[in-house]
Design an enzyme around this catalytic site. Structure first.
Site, mmCIF file in Angstrom:
data_model
loop_
_atom_site.group_PDB
_atom_site.id
_atom_site.type_symbol
_atom_site.label_atom_id
_atom_site.label_comp_id
_atom_site.label_asym_id
_atom_site.label_seq_id
_atom_site.Cartn_x
_atom_site.Cartn_y
_atom_site.Cartn_z
ATOM 1 N N ALA A 78 1.299 -1.659 -9.339
ATOM 2 C CA ALA A 78 1.439 -1.062 -8.171
ATOM 3 C C ALA A 78 1.225 -1.673 -6.661
ATOM 4 C CB ALA A 78 1.540 0.667 -8.270
ATOM 5 N N LYS A 118 7.690 4.416 11.821
ATOM 6 C CA LYS A 118 8.144 3.625 10.578
ATOM 7 C C LYS A 118 9.167 3.590 9.791
ATOM 8 C CE LYS A 118 5.739 1.317 7.738
ATOM 9 N NZ LYS A 118 4.782 1.026 7.465
ATOM 10 N N ASN A 138 4.889 7.907 3.409
ATOM 11 C CA ASN A 138 5.743 7.929 2.585
ATOM 12 C C ASN A 138 5.245 8.479 2.149
ATOM 13 O OD1 ASN A 138 2.700 6.362 2.779
ATOM 14 N ND2 ASN A 138 3.558 4.261 0.487
ATOM 15 N N HIS A 141 7.287 -2.376 9.033
ATOM 16 C CA HIS A 141 6.661 -2.477 7.479
ATOM 17 C C HIS A 141 7.944 -4.318 7.941
ATOM 18 C CE1 HIS A 141 5.543 -3.152 3.710
ATOM 19 N NE2 HIS A 141 6.149 -4.248 3.539
ATOM 20 N N HIS A 159 -2.708 5.232 4.022
ATOM 21 C CA HIS A 159 -2.732 5.768 3.292
ATOM 22 C C HIS A 159 -3.372 7.316 2.618
ATOM 23 C CE1 HIS A 159 1.125 3.264 3.059
ATOM 24 N NE2 HIS A 159 0.759 2.447 3.852
ATOM 25 N N HIS A 217 0.217 -5.043 9.036
ATOM 26 C CA HIS A 217 -0.433 -5.578 8.211
ATOM 27 C C HIS A 217 0.537 -6.800 7.972
ATOM 28 C CE1 HIS A 217 3.536 -3.783 6.133
ATOM 29 N NE2 HIS A 217 3.226 -2.155 5.518
ATOM 30 N N ASP A 274 -4.569 -0.369 5.863
ATOM 31 C CA ASP A 274 -3.478 0.031 4.803
ATOM 32 C C ASP A 274 -4.130 0.301 3.408
ATOM 33 O OD1 ASP A 274 -1.513 -0.147 3.590
ATOM 34 O OD2 ASP A 274 -0.651 -1.986 3.553
ATOM 35 N N HIS A 323 -3.250 1.877 10.370
ATOM 36 C CA HIS A 323 -2.523 2.312 9.046
ATOM 37 C C HIS A 323 -3.615 2.482 7.695
ATOM 38 C CE1 HIS A 323 1.400 0.128 6.729
ATOM 39 N NE2 HIS A 323 0.160 1.144 6.117
HETATM 40 C C1 NCD Z 1 1.576 0.923 0.255
HETATM 41 C C2 NCD Z 1 1.527 2.151 -0.324
HETATM 42 O O1 NCD Z 1 0.801 2.447 -1.609
HETATM 43 O O2 NCD Z 1 1.421 2.841 -0.326
HETATM 44 N N1 NCD Z 1 1.015 -0.052 -0.636
HETATM 45 C C3 NCD Z 1 0.729 -1.559 0.224
HETATM 46 O O3 NCD Z 1 0.820 -2.167 -0.779
HETATM 47 N N2 NCD Z 1 0.327 -1.916 1.323
HETATM 48 C C4 NCD Z 1 2.849 0.217 0.775
HETATM 49 C C5 NCD Z 1 2.800 0.005 2.275
HETATM 50 O O4 NCD Z 1 2.419 -0.362 3.023
HETATM 51 O O5 NCD Z 1 3.466 -0.838 1.868
HETATM 52 ZN ZN ZN Z 2 0.689 0.803 3.539
#
Ligand code: NCD
Ligand code: ZN
Length: 367
Positions: free
Chosen positions: A277, A108, A43, A146, A16, A189, A263, A14
């Site tokens: 954020a 997802k 995402n 999630h 990004h 997560h 994550d 997992h």
């Molecule tokens: C993730 C993101 O920034 O894309 N943020 C996070 O807090 N984990 C999105 C997600 O997995 O919830």
């Molecule tokens: Zn994530």
């Protein structure tokens, strides 16, 4: 006694990688930490919500996003999974076609408005008994969740008695399992004892879970003591009893359900006038952070049992649960201090999580 660990290259199930100019730098950080493969979250903006075709206004496709990642260096990975972002437009036919073509291995679920770029998510109650989930069962497509209850007011969202996550696991997960008896789930997560207990009591071949380094290392106390916003991610870090439950599960001898999913979520602007954020960036330092978390949980990584538990979690459980081979290549972790570095990106700087946490990495990597 040696002061290094030789391990199979690990998998981040997992993470990004986003889109645009910075993708190559994010992927390079992952490759440099001995990562053999990744499940790259959908995402993006717009989301990865179609199976095939190029980028169109209504969304990326798995095919198009995979090409973008591969062009940016992901060919260095042995495995790259891009799950399909479930939206109102997803159909059972997409699932069947995607699975048959080999492009689709996972979908997802995002709680609507529950985290970064999750506004296309459809409430969990609408998925239970849905054709799309039935098609996933029939075609052996994993559901990555999630798991947080969406739309809660602040006082209900996070409280000592219950949180958005514990509510989701109490209310929705048993119903999902029951309504879809052949569906395989990855609880992503996870942060609470409630979620860890749900996973351990569920059938081990059907339910797995990823855990991030930050949720094994920290509690909400660490976040609010000085408002360490680099630790702000969703689901938010929880209480010590939750962290203890996560630590206990990863140390269980022979456990097969829990595995690494960092994550790691790069944000070039983390704190703003009107909020923060969500997402911690752990590119470049995730295995070191996991090793430190295992040690804090009481494991001696140079003992046979400690090394076996760490190797399962980081390198072998994830591939086995997803049904692909662990890596035959190795990387080495040494018990010598190392440092994190910030990442200069096109539109700002990405600051890795340990910044401000008064934490020195006690492990280093060689790949
Ligand atoms: C993730 C993101 O920034 O894309 N943020 C996070 O807090 N984990 C999105 C997600 O997995 O919830
Ligand atoms: Zn994530």
């Amino acid at each position: 006694m040696s002061d290094f660990l030789k391990l199979p290259r690990w998998f981040d199930l997992h993470t990004h990688f986003r889109q645009g100019e910075n993708v190559a730098a994010y992927i390079a950080d992952h490759v440099a930490m001995g990562c053999a493969g990744a499940l790259a979250m959908p995402n993006t903006q717009p989301p990865v919500s179609r199976i095939e075709g190029g980028l169109a206004n209504d969304g990326w496709s798995i095919e198009g996003y995979r090409k973008t990642l591969n062009d940016a260096g992901a060919t260095a990975f042995e495995k790259l999974i891009v799950p399909l972002y479930l939206t109102r437009e997803t159909t059972a036919d997409d699932i069947e076609r995607g699975a048959k073509s080999g492009l689709l291995q996972a979908c997802k679920y995002y709680p609507p408005h529950g985290t970064t770029n999750s506004e296309h998510g459809v409430p969990v109650e609408e998925w239970i008994g849905h054709d799309v989930l039935r098609a996933m069962e029939a075609n052996d497509v994993m559901l990555c969740l999630h798991g947080e209850q969406h739309g809660l007011a602040g006082a209900e969202y996070f409280d000592a008695k219950a949180t958005a996550e514990s509510k989701f696991y109490a209310e929705w997960m048993p119903r999902l399992l029951e309504a879809h008896p052949n569906l395989k789930l990855v609880c992503e997560h996870i942060t609470t004892k409630a979620a860890a207990d749900f996973v351990t009591t569920a059938p081990s071949e059907r339910v797995g879970a990823t855990i991030t380094p930050q949720h094994l290392l920290y509690t909400v106390g660490h976040l609010i003591q000085g408002l360490k916003y680099h630790l702000y991610c969703l689901p938010i870090v929880k209480f010590e009893s939750d962290r203890d439950a996560l630590r206990d599960t990863v140390l269980q001898a022979g456990q097969t359900q829990f595995f690494a999913g960092t994550d790691s979520a790069p944000h070039t602007t983390k704190a703003t006038e009107c909020g923060c954020a969500a997402g911690c960036y752990t590119g470049g330092c995730a295995p070191q952070l996991y090793a430190m978390a295992f040690e804090e949980a009481g494991a001696d990584l140079f003992s046979e049992a400690g090394k076996a538990a760490f190797k399962r979690f980081l390198c072998t459980n994830g591939p086995a649960f997803y049904g692909f081979d662990a890596s035959a290549e190795t990387f080495t972790m040494s018990k010598t201090p190392s440092t994190t570095r910030t990442l200069a990106a096109e539109d700002g700087t990405v600051i890795p999580l340990p910044t401000g946490m008064d934490l020195e990495l006690t492990w280093s990597l060689s790949v």
